[in-house]
Write an enzyme that holds these catalytic residues in place. Structure first.
Site, PDB file in Angstrom:
ATOM      1  N   GLU A   3       1.173  -0.950   0.121  1.00 51.89           N
ATOM      2  CA  GLU A   3      -0.384  -0.335  -0.018  1.00 51.89           C
ATOM      3  C   GLU A   3       0.642   1.132  -0.091  1.00 51.89           C
ATOM      4  O   GLU A   3       0.856   2.240  -0.559  1.00 51.89           O
ATOM      5  CB  GLU A   3      -1.011  -0.019   0.756  1.00 51.89           C
TER       6      GLU A   3
ATOM      7  N   HIS B   4      -9.925  -4.953  11.393  1.00 56.30           N
ATOM      8  CA  HIS B   4     -10.817  -5.059   9.556  1.00 56.30           C
ATOM      9  C   HIS B   4     -12.180  -3.996   9.870  1.00 56.30           C
ATOM     10  O   HIS B   4     -12.483  -4.319   8.892  1.00 56.30           O
ATOM     11  CB  HIS B   4     -10.167  -6.319   8.680  1.00 56.30           C
TER      12      HIS B   4
END
Lengths: 327, 342
Positions: free
Chosen positions: A60, A129
């Site tokens: 990322e 998450h």
């Protein structure tokens, strides 16, 4: 008017903008061959080829920086994060590179880039998450932040984001991708920085954004049955925020509930409350109540997760509290 | 200090960009001129810092001049350069005018970043100088992105990315190099190995000491280069540009150099993490002396000419100082400008 899913509305926006401008490309994990982790990019690799629909390694920080570098020299990247939870690894590039480049270069290098992906909790994905990052992102001067909750808003805001010459954060939601709504066949844009009044009433304002708009509208429906009619104001843009729309609604209803998915401290709701106390101090008939996630990491167990999240009953209770109907 | 020269004589200093545009290889005198310009300019930076005219962090390049000058001399005008926070030398070598760099350091409106960036954030869009960046390793993925954009458009430019050896222990370095090698992007990653990440010696920070070997993880061409020899640096970067332009192949160069000053203006050159003796040993290979030796062997050296050159460059540095000192502070209205383009 055609009815499409949130996923397809985003897909249409990507396809139309990539057809319109060949400087626009999509980059991220699984956007190409896999057709998108949530299928938002379905068909784009086949139409635009692998130079414009780029599968990345799981990196990322790296690919967010690649996007910023490409934007410095004239491309218009759309960087997809599989979720904003993973984008924490990229925050240095979002904040230190994308958001600040124009300023620290004395106006020489603007960064026309979109960072997009699902934000907040889905179902039972537990602590790492299930996080809503909008208050982190909206904190940063140099970024624009939008959080569409419906297919119509998703398409119109994503298209505006791609055309914007600044870095724009687009916050989507796993739980939204399958939701459906009317989306015009003809092209349209939704301006960044404008809120939308999604329901009109006179007793209280519910001010919210993102997927919480669905919670607010359900709460409004149930309250109507009890004779309580509320304004539901969808902020849509969190930076810049439409203070005029907030002010207009609260001046009308004199009461406000601020609903958001994230945590309490330093949340978006805290900023909304500040705007209200500044602009509407004399208009308020009751203290403002905020509805948000309980101040804990998201638990896995179904019952605990339900207890942690903001929902319709909590929102209804908040409205009744500001109307002094909870005694 | 030499007295200030007239504006017309100062403006005759040839800019590196103009000689590149003409496609002419720089002479030894040109390279010496650029290194000496950096040296004289930065000596004045140290002085200005001591006087409080320059604030914040200020990282000097003295000792490392051959790296920036040699590497950038191998580029074309349409190539890109991106650097870390130790960026004065590369900015001068690329051709940002000394005046606007000094004005930036002084925090003035005529600075190359309008006084909003400072020492660590020198930018010049007109000559593809993509900045000084302040987070160690953070700009390495940007260089990969510039390489991606070059390939996207089918160009044959290269992006030259400078960073220190301490950045190779950072995730951004590995992520960026992996993608550049995977996608075959025209980027030259140039490690300026000055042996110390702030005060931490390379051997105390990296599991391997020959850090060019990091490139092996990505099957990327790599070289170890003598960073005190401007000609060796130039040659290595020229080879890398050929790979980049022809095959879109990235290169990792480990250029071994040494800084003669502290990490920044706030620490001593020696005494804590390195000895005075070590510093003195390295100073024997001052890049300006190394080139001088070559020029003497070639019969290109004249004491008279060099004295004149030195006086000229001192005057350029003085002119930059005077220009910066006379430049206004940014208007208060500038505070809220350049956050967004509208």
């Amino acid at each position: 008017m055609p009815v499409v899913t949130y996923r397809d509305a985003l897909n249409q926006a990507l396809q139309e903008e990539m057809q319109r401008d060949d400087r626009v490309f999509l980059m991220g994990e699984e956007v190409g061959v896999y057709q998108g982790a949530y299928k938002v990019s379905k068909g784009l690799l086949q139409e635009f080829g692998e130079m414009r629909v780029v599968d990345t390694p799981i990196t990322e920080l790296g690919f967010a920086g690649v996007g910023v570098g490409a934007a410095m020299v004239g491309l218009r990247p759309i960087i997809e994060f599989m979720t904003w939870n993973f984008a924490l690894l990229a925050m240095d590039q979002v904040v230190n590179s994308a958001a600040k480049m124009l300023y620290m270069s004395g106006g020489q290098f603007n960064i026309p880039i979109v960072f997009r992906g699902p934000n907040g909790a889905a179902l039972q994905l537990s602590a790492q998450h299930s996080q809503a990052w909008e208050s982190w992102l909206a904190h940063i001067p140099g970024l624009k932040v939008v959080a569409p909750g419906t297919p119509y808003d998703a398409k119109g805001l994503l298209k505006s984001a791609v055309r914007d010459d600044n870095p724009v954060i687009v916050l989507e939601g796993e739980m939204l991708y399958n939701t459906k709504g009317e989306v015009p066949a003809e092209e349209y844009l939704i301006p960044i920085g404008k809120a939308a009044l999604k329901r009109e009433g006179e007793h209280c304002s519910i001010i919210t954004h993102g997927k919480m708009i669905l919670v607010a509208l359900q709460a409004a429906d149930q309250l109507t049955k009890e004779g309580i009619r509320v304004d539901v104001l969808d902020l849509l843009s969190l930076r810049p925020m439409d203070v005029e729309a907030i002010t207009a609604s609260v001046r009308k209803t004199n009461r406000a509930v601020v609903l958001e998915e994230g945590w309490e401290i330093g949340g978006i709701g805290a900023q909304v409350v500040d705007y209200i106390q500044r602009e509407c101090f004399d208009d308020l008939d009751a203290p403002i109540v905020r509805v948000h996630q309980v101040d804990v990491p998201m638990p896995y167990a179904k019952n605990l997760e339900r207890a942690a999240k903001p929902d319709v009953p909590k929102t209804i209770a908040a409205v009744k509290k500001v109307m002094y109907l909870d005694q | 200090m030499a007295k200030k020269k007239s504006e017309s004589s100062v403006s005759t200093v040839p800019s590196p960009a103009s000689s590149r545009a003409a496609g002419v290889a720089p002479s030894h005198t040109d390279l010496l001129r650029q290194m000496l310009l950096i040296r004289r300019f930065e000596e004045r930076c140290a002085e200005a810092y001591a006087l409080g005219k320059i604030g914040g962090f200020c990282h000097l390049y003295i000792g490392q001049e051959a790296v920036g000058v040699g590497a950038i001399s191998a580029l074309r005008a349409d190539d890109y350069v991106i650097s870390s926070y130790r960026d004065h030398g590369q900015a001068l070598a690329r051709g940002i005018p000394p005046r606007t760099i000094m004005a930036e350091l002084f925090g003035r409106v005529d600075g190359c970043s309008k006084g909003k960036g400072g020492s660590m954030h020198l930018f010049d869009r007109n000559i593809n100088f993509l900045g000084g960046h302040g987070i160690v390793g953070g700009h390495i993925p940007l260089a990969t992105g510039v390489g991606f954009a070059i390939k996207y458009r089918g160009g044959d430019q290269v992006c030259l990315c400078f960073f220190g050896e301490a950045a190779v222990n950072n995730g951004a370095f590995h992520e960026a190099l992996n993608m550049a090698a995977l996608w075959k992007l025209p980027v030259i990653y140039l490690i300026e190995n000055n042996r110390y990440g702030m005060g931490t010696a390379l051997e105390r920070a990296s599991a391997i000491n020959d850090i060019a070997e990091r490139a092996c993880s990505y099957d990327m061409p790599n070289e170890v280069v003598d960073g005190q020899d401007v000609l060796a640096v130039r040659d290595a970067v020229l080879r890398a540009t050929q790979r980049a332009r022809g095959e879109h192949t990235p290169t990792l160069l480990e250029v071994r150099t040494y800084r003669f000053m502290g990490h920044s203006m706030s620490d001593a050159a020696s005494g804590t993490y390195r000895t005075k003796e070590e510093l003195e040993e390295y100073m024997k290979r001052d890049p300006i002396i190394v080139l001088r030796t070559t020029m003497e062997k070639n019969g290109e050296w004249s004491d008279t000419a060099m004295t004149a050159l030195d006086e000229e460059l001192k005057a350029v540095a003085q002119d930059a100082w005077d220009f910066a000192d006379a430049s206004a502070e940014p208007a208060v209205e500038a505070l809220t400008e350049d956050v967004y383009v509208w």
